[in-house]
Design a protein around this motif. Structure first.
Motif, PDB file in Angstrom:
ATOM      1  N   CYS A  85      36.872  44.737  26.267  1.00 48.19           N
ATOM      2  CA  CYS A  85      35.789  44.844  25.295  1.00 48.19           C
ATOM      3  C   CYS A  85      34.663  45.728  25.834  1.00 48.19           C
ATOM      4  CB  CYS A  85      35.235  43.463  24.935  1.00 48.19           C
ATOM      5  SG  CYS A  85      36.395  42.422  24.010  1.00 48.19           S
ATOM      6  N   HIS A  86      33.890  46.254  24.909  1.00 47.42           N
ATOM      7  CA  HIS A  86      32.755  47.114  25.238  1.00 47.42           C
ATOM      8  C   HIS A  86      31.486  46.472  24.697  1.00 47.42           C
ATOM      9  CE1 HIS A  86      30.242  50.690  25.647  1.00 47.42           C
ATOM     10  NE2 HIS A  86      29.926  50.587  24.366  1.00 47.42           N
ATOM     11  N   PHE A  87      30.408  46.478  25.523  1.00 53.45           N
ATOM     12  CA  PHE A  87      29.150  45.842  25.149  1.00 53.45           C
ATOM     13  C   PHE A  87      28.002  46.837  25.339  1.00 53.45           C
ATOM     14  CE2 PHE A  87      32.108  42.728  26.677  1.00 53.45           C
ATOM     15  CZ  PHE A  87      31.959  41.616  25.875  1.00 53.45           C
ATOM     16  N   GLU A  88      27.110  46.896  24.365  1.00 49.96           N
ATOM     17  CA  GLU A  88      25.876  47.666  24.490  1.00 49.96           C
ATOM     18  C   GLU A  88      24.718  46.723  24.203  1.00 49.96           C
ATOM     19  OE1 GLU A  88      25.839  51.185  22.121  1.00 49.96           O
ATOM     20  OE2 GLU A  88      27.872  51.781  22.711  1.00 49.96           O
ATOM     21  N   CYS A  89      23.767  46.631  25.148  1.00 49.44           N
ATOM     22  CA  CYS A  89      22.729  45.618  24.992  1.00 49.44           C
ATOM     23  C   CYS A  89      21.526  45.924  25.870  1.00 49.44           C
ATOM     24  CB  CYS A  89      23.277  44.241  25.344  1.00 49.44           C
ATOM     25  SG  CYS A  89      23.835  44.103  27.069  1.00 49.44           S
ATOM     26  N   THR A  90      20.419  45.222  25.582  1.00 49.15           N
ATOM     27  CA  THR A  90      19.289  45.202  26.494  1.00 49.15           C
ATOM     28  C   THR A  90      19.265  43.821  27.143  1.00 49.15           C
ATOM     29  OG1 THR A  90      17.750  44.536  24.741  1.00 49.15           O
ATOM     30  CG2 THR A  90      17.984  46.883  25.155  1.00 49.15           C
ATOM     31  N   ASP A  91      18.150  43.078  27.018  1.00 43.20           N
ATOM     32  CA  ASP A  91      18.001  41.796  27.708  1.00 43.20           C
ATOM     33  C   ASP A  91      18.435  40.622  26.825  1.00 43.20           C
ATOM     34  OD1 ASP A  91      16.979  43.253  29.761  1.00 43.20           O
ATOM     35  OD2 ASP A  91      14.889  42.673  29.440  1.00 43.20           O
ATOM     36  N   ASP A  92      18.616  39.453  27.474  1.00 45.67           N
ATOM     37  CA  ASP A  92      18.897  38.193  26.779  1.00 45.67           C
ATOM     38  C   ASP A  92      20.061  38.345  25.814  1.00 45.67           C
ATOM     39  OD1 ASP A  92      16.542  37.625  28.084  1.00 45.67           O
ATOM     40  OD2 ASP A  92      15.302  37.684  26.297  1.00 45.67           O
ATOM     41  N   ALA A  93      21.129  38.983  26.242  1.00 46.78           N
ATOM     42  CA  ALA A  93      22.118  39.489  25.299  1.00 46.78           C
ATOM     43  C   ALA A  93      23.499  38.868  25.413  1.00 46.78           C
ATOM     44  CB  ALA A  93      22.235  41.015  25.463  1.00 46.78           C
ATOM     45  N   LEU A  94      24.006  38.662  26.611  1.00 49.30           N
ATOM     46  CA  LEU A  94      25.422  38.340  26.786  1.00 49.30           C
ATOM     47  C   LEU A  94      25.687  36.842  26.716  1.00 49.30           C
ATOM     48  CD1 LEU A  94      26.366  40.856  29.624  1.00 49.30           C
ATOM     49  CD2 LEU A  94      26.665  41.112  27.148  1.00 49.30           C
ATOM     50  N   ASN A  95      26.940  36.502  26.614  1.00 53.84           N
ATOM     51  CA  ASN A  95      27.420  35.125  26.565  1.00 53.84           C
ATOM     52  C   ASN A  95      27.474  34.583  27.989  1.00 53.84           C
ATOM     53  OD1 ASN A  95      28.874  32.739  26.263  1.00 53.84           O
ATOM     54  ND2 ASN A  95      30.287  33.594  24.763  1.00 53.84           N
ATOM     55  N   GLY A  96      26.639  33.602  28.294  1.00 56.51           N
ATOM     56  CA  GLY A  96      26.463  33.145  29.671  1.00 56.51           C
ATOM     57  C   GLY A  96      27.510  32.203  30.195  1.00 56.51           C
ATOM     58  N   THR A  97      28.482  31.792  29.386  1.00 57.30           N
ATOM     59  CA  THR A  97      29.535  30.873  29.855  1.00 57.30           C
ATOM     60  C   THR A  97      30.891  31.433  29.451  1.00 57.30           C
ATOM     61  OG1 THR A  97      29.281  29.552  27.848  1.00 57.30           O
ATOM     62  CG2 THR A  97      28.053  28.839  29.784  1.00 57.30           C
ATOM     63  N   ALA A  98      31.144  32.668  29.836  1.00 58.22           N
ATOM     64  CA  ALA A  98      32.356  33.351  29.384  1.00 58.22           C
ATOM     65  C   ALA A  98      33.066  34.024  30.544  1.00 58.22           C
ATOM     66  CB  ALA A  98      32.007  34.393  28.318  1.00 58.22           C
ATOM     67  N   VAL A  99      34.339  34.365  30.296  1.00 60.97           N
ATOM     68  CA  VAL A  99      35.139  35.178  31.212  1.00 60.97           C
ATOM     69  C   VAL A  99      35.271  36.569  30.594  1.00 60.97           C
ATOM     70  CG1 VAL A  99      37.380  35.489  32.313  1.00 60.97           C
ATOM     71  CG2 VAL A  99      36.402  33.182  32.103  1.00 60.97           C
ATOM     72  N   TYR A 100      34.944  37.597  31.377  1.00 67.79           N
ATOM     73  CA  TYR A 100      35.041  38.990  30.943  1.00 67.79           C
ATOM     74  C   TYR A 100      36.071  39.698  31.829  1.00 67.79           C
ATOM     75  CZ  TYR A 100      30.403  37.925  28.914  1.00 67.79           C
ATOM     76  OH  TYR A 100      29.343  37.365  28.243  1.00 67.79           O
TER      77      TYR A 100
END
Length: 765
Positions: free
Chosen positions: A205-220
């Motif tokens: 997967c591809h992610f574009e973000c600034t702050d406070d953005a991602l899933n904090g309990t995930a496997v990437y």
């Protein structure tokens, strides 16, 4: 144009080749389907398609751009029941969203709203309620602050709503599991790439973000990230996030990068960080907790080995050359991460949830001379303090570690306090002396070389013999002095002293009352200065002459925003700053914090103030969002009627790294602008605000010690002026309507000058 139609035609042929038999459990979303001869289970509109979802369903999506929320709808989206506004709410127990293209850019689910940009609240494209969700081969984007580029058919491209970055989400998942493969998640602030499932897994997967953005309990796994901010996670508490074979690209010019804003465990295996400079600092979080443990294996910065969080190496466990599981992060749950013991206390019980894994506990030297464990192995231990005495608190980690391959670590940071002693004796009778315009509490304690930590409070006894509100408080050590003000003349001062040092309890209250304050005792009546260390942060019980009133107030111009404060808790707090707030100062504890100063009642002429502040926000945006969040600094102010003049500093939707400044007039609590707003970047660490009224001219000057951002063309200094009607008032007010925590402004010091005070004209009751 012919080329694009050929691409689209070829994409559709490929798409339909992948579509199985359609039925009520297998639907097709195709923007190019013939409306007149459309078959059953085929839809052209996303919302129509999801309205036909059953309990278990797969929605195939042909190449195209599908707007989950109509970007041309001018109606402002508003949330319900205290939640964010959503583009679409989906309920399906087992749901698959499958793009019918190998290139995820060809299938796009889109929205274009964010906080105060088409919505009130953090607009979220999807709110999905399910047991399991699978999404594959598509783009999910909130294109509020990002251009939608659609190469397959450029006619479907769309420019972003605004350059000013705001909170704009992709989606939430309420369920057991999320699986995302070959999905592009696009937004900027608060991306939220389908956050919320108990188990989340992202692959390719591809992610574009600034702050406070991602899933904090995930496997990437095999994912890549374009980081336009500094801290992509808000937090990763509990088991944390795991990255395997991932790439991170720094898209801005930040010199320091962190994974989390609030901290939490992070694990990186075979990951690569790409930044414009090798000298960039990469940390787990800006202010890591001592117990935090994060893992890295084969991590590189620009192709070279790099240790994350090198400023606090205890937080980093380097696993190079060791086996690690790649399906879930190493995690060992412990019953507490922090504990405090005192010499002579009962033992501390610690336990972990290790399952069938063997656990070894340890306290490293020299701290094993302070405390010991009752055993080294097992799921639980008792920690006992063995030292008999100490002068200062000692803090150290108690570590639990699983044995064998795939080791996991848990830490409890234990602080042992020295035994409490009795309050120090008072060696001589305290008394209040007044000289050089200052009242001094003269007292001596038997400290035996220890630091005085007495609590001293100054109050005023009025003509009626009753004690008025608090004049000065001990925020930063014993407040043994108090600068006399005109309002003290004819009254007596009362001081309460509770003696203490760093190892003692506070003693009984000792009260000391001064002689009546004479007019000759007061000097410097034309100025007032404080670093706020003497300001009482609790709720004031009403206005009192020549004193600060701390309270809360929700101004009328914030009525459209639904927030409130708790009147049973302080609105202000004095303490250490963080992020852009350096050192100690006065901070807002709740939204709506207000601070007012009521001078001695008289006719006031010209007046000026200099206020030094540090916004906690470091990018120049000052406040949490553009939801009526501002700070007003007022002078020539009547604290009874809320009438006067001031400077407003406010976050708007125009810029995400700047605020607006404009002069205002208060009339009985109602505010109107006196000047056009000026957008500037100077609301940063070391901000100095100068405001004055001279005759009929209101003038403001704002600058900062922080250098001007290289990527901004906005002013870095603000100068404003307006013609006003002279007012006889001399009061002050600071009103803050911003959210707190990461969005506060630290007040460091203020100096006020009443330039034409006529001493002979002052009369006292």
């Amino acid at each position: 144009m012919k080329h694009f139609f050929l691409l689209l035609f070829w994409g559709c042929l490929q798409a339909y080749a992948q579509v199985p038999h359609l039925d009520k459990h297998h639907l097709l979303l195709d923007a190019n389907a013939d409306q007149t001869s459309k078959k059953s289970y085929v839809f052209t509109d996303f919302k129509e398609a999801v309205s036909h979802l059953g309990d278990s369903c797969t929605l195939y999506i042909a190449p195209g751009v599908y707007w989950v929320d109509d970007p041309d709808n001018t109606q402002i989206a508003v949330g319900k029941d205290g939640r964010e506004p959503f583009g679409c709410v989906i309920r399906c127990n087992n749901l698959r969203l499958v793009g019918l293209a190998k290139d995820a850019r060809d299938v796009v689910l889109a929205s274009q709203r964010g906080q105060m940009q088409g919505a009130v609240g953090n607009f979220t494209m999807l709110d999905i309620w399910c047991d399991s969700l699978k999404v594959e081969n598509l783009t999910m984007g909130n294109f509020c602050n990002v251009d939608l580029d659609y190469p397959l058919n450029p006619a479907l491209s769309r420019k972003k709503r605004s350059d000013a970055i705001t909170q704009a989400h992709v989606g939430y998942v309420h369920g057991s599991s999320l699986y995302a493969k070959n999905v592009r998640f696009i937004s900027r602030l608060n991306l939220n790439p389908l956050n919320g499932a108990k188990e989340s897994y992202y692959e390719d997967c591809h992610f574009e973000c600034t702050d406070d953005a991602l899933n904090g309990t995930a496997v990437y796994r095999h994912c890549d990230f374009d980081l336009y901010g500094q801290k992509p996670f808000w937090s990763t508490f509990r088991q944390g996030a795991l990255f395997v074979d991932c790439d991170f690209r720094v898209m801005g010019n930040n010199r320091e990068m962190y994974f989390c804003k609030q901290g939490g465990p992070v694990t990186l295996i075979d990951c690569r960080y790409h930044a414009p400079s090798d000298s960039i600092y990469i940390g787990w979080t800006a202010y890591p907790q001592p117990w935090l443990r994060c893992y890295q294996k084969n991590f590189t910065l620009n192709g070279k080995p790099y240790t994350i969080g090198s400023r606090q190496l205890a937080n980093t466990i380097v696993m190079d050359g060791m086996d690690m599981r790649t399906d879930q992060p190493p995690y060992l749950k412990i019953n507490r991460h922090e504990a405090e013991l005192q010499v002579g206390d009962k033992p501390l019980a610690l336990c972990v949830e290790a399952g069938k894994r063997n656990v070894v506990w340890s306290i490293n030297p020299p701290y094993n001379q302070i405390a010991v464990l009752n055993q080294q192995r097992g799921d639980s231990v008792m920690v006992s303090v063995i030292c008999k005495d100490m002068e200062k608190p000692i803090s150290f980690p108690v570590t639990a570690r699983t044995e064998g391959d795939h080791a996991a670590v848990a830490v409890c940071q234990v602080t042992v306090q020295p035994p409490l002693l009795s309050a120090p004796k008072i060696l001589s009778k305290p008394q209040i002396k007044m000289e050089n315009g200052v009242a001094l509490l003269d007292y001596q304690l038997d400290l035996q070389g220890r630091i005085d930590q007495s609590l001293i409070t100054w109050s005023r006894i009025g003509d009626n013999g009753h004690t008025e509100g608090i004049l000065a408080w001990s925020n930063a050590g014993p407040q043994s002095t108090y600068r006399l003000r005109p309002g003290d003349v004819g009254n007596r001062l009362k001081v309460t002293l509770r003696p203490a040092h760093q190892r003692s309890v506070h003693g009984e209250v000792v009260e000391v009352v001064s002689q009546q304050v004479k007019e000759t005792d007061v000097i410097g009546k034309d100025s007032m200065e404080t670093d706020f260390s003497d300001v009482y942060c609790g709720w004031s019980q009403g206005l009192m002459t020549d004193s600060w009133q701390a309270d809360g107030f929700k101004p009328e111009d914030t009525a459209e925003y639904n927030w409130s404060f708790n009147p049973n808790k302080p609105m202000w707090e004095y303490g250490e700053g963080f992020n852009g707030a350096v050192g100690k100062g006065l901070l807002q504890a709740q939204r709506g914090a207000r601070l007012m100063y009521t001078p001695f009642q008289r006719q006031y002429g010209d007046m000026s103030l200099t206020l030094n502040v540090d916004p906690t926000k470091t990018a120049g945006q000052g406040f949490g969002s553009a939801t009526g969040q501002y700070m007003d600094v007022c002078l020539k102010f009547d604290t009874h009627t809320l009438t006067g003049y001031g400077l407003r500093i406010i976050r708007t939707t125009k810029h995400s790294k700047a605020v607006d400044f404009y002069l205002v007039e208060y009339r009985n609590g109602k505010v109107k602008a006196l000047t056009e707003p000026v957008s500037a970047t100077c609301y940063r660490t070391g901000c100095c605000i100068k405001l004055s009224v001279c005759g009929n001219r209101l003038v403001a000057h704002v600058d900062t010690k922080t250098p001007q951002p290289q990527d901004s063309t906005l002013p870095h200094v603000v100068d404003l002026s307006a013609t006003v009607t002279p007012l006889p008032f001399g009061g002050l007010a600071i009103q803050h309507t911003g959210s707190c925590g990461e969005s506060t402004t630290m007040l460091h010091s203020i100096k006020v000058v009443w330039s034409d005070v006529q001493l002979d004209s002052i009369t006292h009751k």
